[in-house]
Design an enzyme around this catalytic site. Structure first.
Site, short mmCIF file in Angstrom:
data_model
loop_
_atom_site.label_atom_id
_atom_site.label_comp_id
_atom_site.label_asym_id
_atom_site.label_seq_id
_atom_site.Cartn_x
_atom_site.Cartn_y
_atom_site.Cartn_z
N CYS A 198 101.77 16.21 25.45
CA CYS A 198 102.87 16.82 24.70
C CYS A 198 103.94 15.76 24.44
CB CYS A 198 103.46 17.99 25.49
SG CYS A 198 104.12 17.52 27.11
N GLU B 234 103.02 14.19 31.31
CA GLU B 234 103.11 14.82 29.99
C GLU B 234 101.88 15.70 29.76
OE1 GLU B 234 105.69 14.56 28.09
OE2 GLU B 234 106.74 12.86 28.97
N SER B 235 101.67 16.69 30.61
CA SER B 235 100.62 17.72 30.47
C SER B 235 99.48 17.55 31.47
CB SER B 235 100.09 17.83 29.04
OG SER B 235 100.74 18.88 28.36
N HIS C 252 102.42 24.84 30.56
CA HIS C 252 103.46 23.82 30.43
C HIS C 252 104.68 24.49 29.80
CE1 HIS C 252 100.57 20.76 31.58
NE2 HIS C 252 99.72 21.39 30.79
N SER D 269 104.89 22.34 34.96
CA SER D 269 103.48 22.23 34.58
C SER D 269 102.63 22.83 35.68
CB SER D 269 103.08 20.76 34.36
OG SER D 269 103.67 20.24 33.19
#
Length: 393
Positions: free
Chosen positions: A83, A68-69, A262, A249
């Protein structure tokens, strides 16, 4: 940002080294936060509800692509970008604990985010900015240095930006180091560009001996080149990651700087972000190149910098002047470079927080209608990226 814990009141030791030293064999000896073990980093990420997928390093920093990032680890600074429905602020207590374990304490803490697109989906403590501030203030019993303030920039009825800064950094007259972070958040990206980030658009396997991991690396690089992302960070070490069924990403590191992208390509909610801490005197070419690559219908741009960084930048036309005159003209058609689409800044907000941290935010909208895509002018063609010569070490 961290500093060494004082041995006495007369001990003013701080960030005396921002890089790891050579070990004499072509590698480097890690110092400060870069000595943290993988279990320590996994523990930090777990509190935010994300995991480490890959890593690239140089003598200045380690860059981790997350589920997630992204996470960036310097000797005395950690940048954690998440995120979705992650719980970023739940990392604070762990960071305080792990920092103390290696003789460091928090010297500067910044938290910022745009207003959520789906606020009802967020988990505690991210239900609201007020809840986030209460959560940070509750950690004062762990670390008095978290005594900071929260701010809101931009119209509350539209896109706006929340910022929290707790600054206890001791500045010295002879210290010429500066900081700045530029973030471009693009919404409703061009559909043809969005399609490039669907996994099924690429060959799943190109041979019987290609493993699943090798296929993912290949597709990740194919997406990078197809969208021209590699041209946005020339000379940098790139670590891309394609996701199934869609999404992307990327981390890139060049000397002391990082850049990260992203992308969520789903129709109706497509989004792409580009963030960098490159120390440039002129960000206009980079911003134009990023916007040209994704052709969004609108974007939000933020800049967080100290006063020294603003002085180095000099004139900043994208965050200056009247709203009616502040525009960005971008050529989307390679065969007609003189025909440009125009983005108009709809509003601007800025504030100085703590001692010398300056925050600026602008909303930009693609102009539509007669004459909006007909800005004819003779212009010297620039490469899409930035040359290494423009980078300030």
């Amino acid at each position: 940002m961290f500093r060494r814990i004082k041995a006495s009141d007369d001990d003013n030791s701080s960030l005396s080294s921002s890089e790891s030293t050579s070990d004499g064999t072509g590698g480097f000896n890690r110092v400060g936060l870069r000595t943290l073990s993988r279990p320590d980093l996994d523990r930090i990420c777990a509190r935010a509800r994300c995991t480490i997928l890959s890593c690239v390093s140089n003598r200045y920093l380690d860059a981790y692509v997350l589920s997630e990032s992204s996470l960036f680890v310097y000797p005395y600074m950690i940048v954690l970008k998440t995120c979705g429905t992650t719980t970023l602020l739940r990392c604070v207590a762990v960071l305080i604990e792990i920092g103390r374990k290696i003789g460091l304490e928090i010297d500067w803490l910044g938290y910022n985010r745009k207003n959520f697109s789906f606020p009802g989906d967020q988990m505690f403590p991210h239900g609201s900015f007020h809840q986030e501030m209460e959560y940070l203030y509750s950690h004062r019993n762990l670390c008095q240095r978290l005594d900071g303030n929260g701010y809101t920039l931009g119209p509350v009825t539209s896109d706006h930006w929340f910022v929290f800064v707790a600054d206890h950094t001791k500045r010295y007259a002879e210290d010429n180091d500066t900081d700045r972070v530029l973030n471009i958040m693009m919404f409703d990206i061009d559909e043809t560009v969005a399609q490039k980030f669907y996994y099924e658009q690429y060959a799943a396997r190109i041979g019987p001996d290609e493993t699943e991991e090798e296929a993912t690396k290949r597709i990740s690089m194919e997406q990078t080149k197809s969208a021209g992302i590699d041209q946005l960070v020339p000379g940098a070490c790139i670590d891309p990651r394609a996701f199934e069924p869609c999404g992307y990403s990327m981390n890139a590191i060049l000397f002391r700087s990082y850049s990260t992208m992203h992308i969520t390509p789903e129709e109706g909610s497509s989004y792409a972000s580009f963030e960098t801490n490159q120390k440039l005197t002129n960000y206009t070419p980079l911003i134009s190149n990023v916007v040209r690559a994704f052709r969004p219908k609108r974007f939000v741009m933020t800049l967080m910098a100290d006063e020294g960084g603003l002085v180095q930048m000099g004139s900043n036309p994208l965050f200056e002047g009247s709203t009616s005159k502040s525009k960005i003209a971008v050529s989307f058609n390679k065969t007609k470079p003189g025909v440009k689409s125009t983005y108009k800044r709809s509003n601007l907000a800025s504030i100085q927080v703590e001692d010398d941290v300056c925050c600026m935010m602008g909303n930009w909208i693609l102009e539509e209608g007669p004459g909006s895509v007909a800005v004819q002018e003779e212009e010297e063609q620039r490469p899409r990226g930035l040359s290494v010569a423009n980078y300030s070490k």
